[in-house]
Design a protein around this motif. Structure first.
Motif, PDB file in Angstrom:
ATOM      1  N   VAL A 140       1.561  -9.493   3.704  1.00  0.00           N
ATOM      2  CA  VAL A 140       1.390  -8.070   4.005  1.00  0.00           C
ATOM      3  C   VAL A 140       0.869  -7.379   2.743  1.00  0.00           C
ATOM      4  O   VAL A 140       1.640  -7.154   1.793  1.00  0.00           O
ATOM      5  CB  VAL A 140       2.710  -7.435   4.479  1.00  0.00           C
ATOM      6  N   PRO A 141      -0.427  -7.028   2.692  1.00  0.00           N
ATOM      7  CA  PRO A 141      -0.948  -6.374   1.485  1.00  0.00           C
ATOM      8  C   PRO A 141      -0.597  -4.900   1.383  1.00  0.00           C
ATOM      9  O   PRO A 141      -0.667  -4.310   0.309  1.00  0.00           O
ATOM     10  CB  PRO A 141      -2.460  -6.566   1.623  1.00  0.00           C
ATOM     11  N   GLY A 142      -0.239  -4.273   2.505  1.00  0.00           N
ATOM     12  CA  GLY A 142       0.064  -2.848   2.487  1.00  0.00           C
ATOM     13  C   GLY A 142       0.850  -2.452   3.715  1.00  0.00           C
ATOM     14  O   GLY A 142       1.282  -3.292   4.520  1.00  0.00           O
ATOM     15  N   PRO A 143       1.040  -1.146   3.919  1.00  0.00           N
ATOM     16  CA  PRO A 143       1.833  -0.695   5.074  1.00  0.00           C
ATOM     17  C   PRO A 143       1.104  -0.801   6.402  1.00  0.00           C
ATOM     18  O   PRO A 143       1.737  -0.752   7.448  1.00  0.00           O
ATOM     19  CB  PRO A 143       2.153   0.756   4.731  1.00  0.00           C
ATOM     20  N   ASP A 144      -0.221  -0.926   6.367  1.00  0.00           N
ATOM     21  CA  ASP A 144      -1.005  -0.983   7.600  1.00  0.00           C
ATOM     22  C   ASP A 144      -1.321  -2.443   7.923  1.00  0.00           C
ATOM     23  O   ASP A 144      -2.188  -3.065   7.283  1.00  0.00           O
ATOM     24  CB  ASP A 144      -2.298  -0.178   7.447  1.00  0.00           C
TER      25      ASP A 144
ATOM     26  N   GLY B 206       2.293   1.102  10.411  1.00  0.00           N
ATOM     27  CA  GLY B 206       1.594   2.033   9.533  1.00  0.00           C
ATOM     28  C   GLY B 206       0.657   2.947  10.302  1.00  0.00           C
ATOM     29  O   GLY B 206       1.012   3.518  11.353  1.00  0.00           O
TER      30      GLY B 206
END
Length: 320
Positions: free
Chosen positions: A81-85, A113
């Motif tokens: 998971v690189p980010g919240p989206d 996200g």
């Protein structure tokens, strides 16, 4: 008649008969007076040993069950998971059809996200297109503003032969690549197994270019494997029992023993029912058949025929 000097006077020989001696009967000390049979010695350690064996067997079975249950309850997480989206894809492996070489899985998508509408569960904010490695359903579409529904997706089994039952094993590629509003989005896969006849182990995973692919190694479950081995041992035990009984009847020249014939015929058909009850419904011609079932049927049929033929000859000779 003159008797010689010094000779004893004549006496009539009288035979005195002595009464016959009565046989001495030894009476066991425990049987005196009461007239009851001696009581067998009570050995409590045997009962304790049987109870201990039963308890140990039950405990071992419970431990094996708990171990298999805990291993099935684990969820395999593939991807980063690189980010919240990101897009979460929950895959539940429901059923393996070894004869059709397919793996049916339930797929449910969770947007996170910015991909999810605020205050709305399982409702994407943009059109989501999910590409799969399935040869039947290559693309899954989820329109924006509509609640996501789970769907069944069939994946192909790459190798393995069902005739190797219960030692057969397979591999399946489960992979996804998603876009939201035409833009690629990261994907995380959660794999959970639900088929009681098979176990799934992660063999390899790939995460390249936004596509996440996991290779699952599929094999028979521990309970299926144990039951299949027990069935093979039971088939051989029943067949050899019938063959030994038939040999004794023929050797002792007992003729036709109808109860024995009924038991042998019932065993012949009972083996067929046992074979059809094998977990996973293996096709005819599997390793199970060549290792036990075919030979068991042959031995029972030979024993039954031997008793009938030899018994008919003996019964015919008695009538003559």
């Amino acid at each position: 008649m003159n008797r010689p000097m010094g000779a004893p006077p004549h006496r009539r020989a009288v035979r005195r008969t002595r009464p016959a001696a009565r046989p001495r009967v030894r009476v066991h000390a425990r049987a005196r007076g009461a007239g009851t049979a001696p009581r067998p010695k009570v050995r409590p350690w045997r009962a304790y040993a049987v109870v201990a064996a039963i308890v140990l067997s039950v405990v071992a079975g419970l431990l094996l069950y708990l171990d298999e249950r805990s291993s099935r309850g684990r969820v395999q997480v593939v991807g980063t998971v690189p980010g919240p989206d990101f897009l979460e894809v929950d895959v539940t492996l429901q059923r393996v059809d070894a004869a059709a070489q397919t793996l049916t899985a339930k797929v449910l998508v969770h947007p996170h996200g910015a991909l999810e509408q605020p205050d709305s569960l399982l409702v994407p904010a943009r059109d989501v297109v999910l590409e799969t490695t399935s040869l039947e359903q290559t693309v899954l579409r989820y329109p924006a503003g509509q609640q996501v529904a789970s769907g069944a997706v069939a994946f192909s089994l790459l190798d393995g032969r069902v005739t190797d039952y219960p030692f057969d094993h397979y591999h399946a590629l489960i992979g996804f690549q998603a876009t939201a509003g035409g833009q690629p989005v990261p994907v995380v896969i959660g794999v959970e197994e639900a088929d009681p006849f098979f176990v799934f182990k992660q063999a390899e995973q790939q995460n390249e270019g936004g596509a996440v692919v996991v290779t699952e190694r599929i094999s028979r479950s521990r309970s299926t494997f144990i039951l299949a081995w027990f069935m093979m041992a039971a088939m051989w035990a029943l067949a050899l029992s019938v063959l030994v009984a038939a040999w004794l009847i023929v050797r002792q020249r007992r003729g036709i023993v109808w109860p024995a014939l009924g038991w042998m015929a019932a065993t012949l058909f009972a083996l067929v029912g046992m074979r059809n009850a094998a977990p996973g419904s293996p096709p005819i011609g599997s390793l199970l058949d060549y290792a036990a079932f075919f030979w068991a049927e042959l031995l029972v049929a030979v024993g039954l025929t031997m008793v009938v033929v030899r018994g008919a000859r003996i019964e015919g000779g008695h009538r003559e």
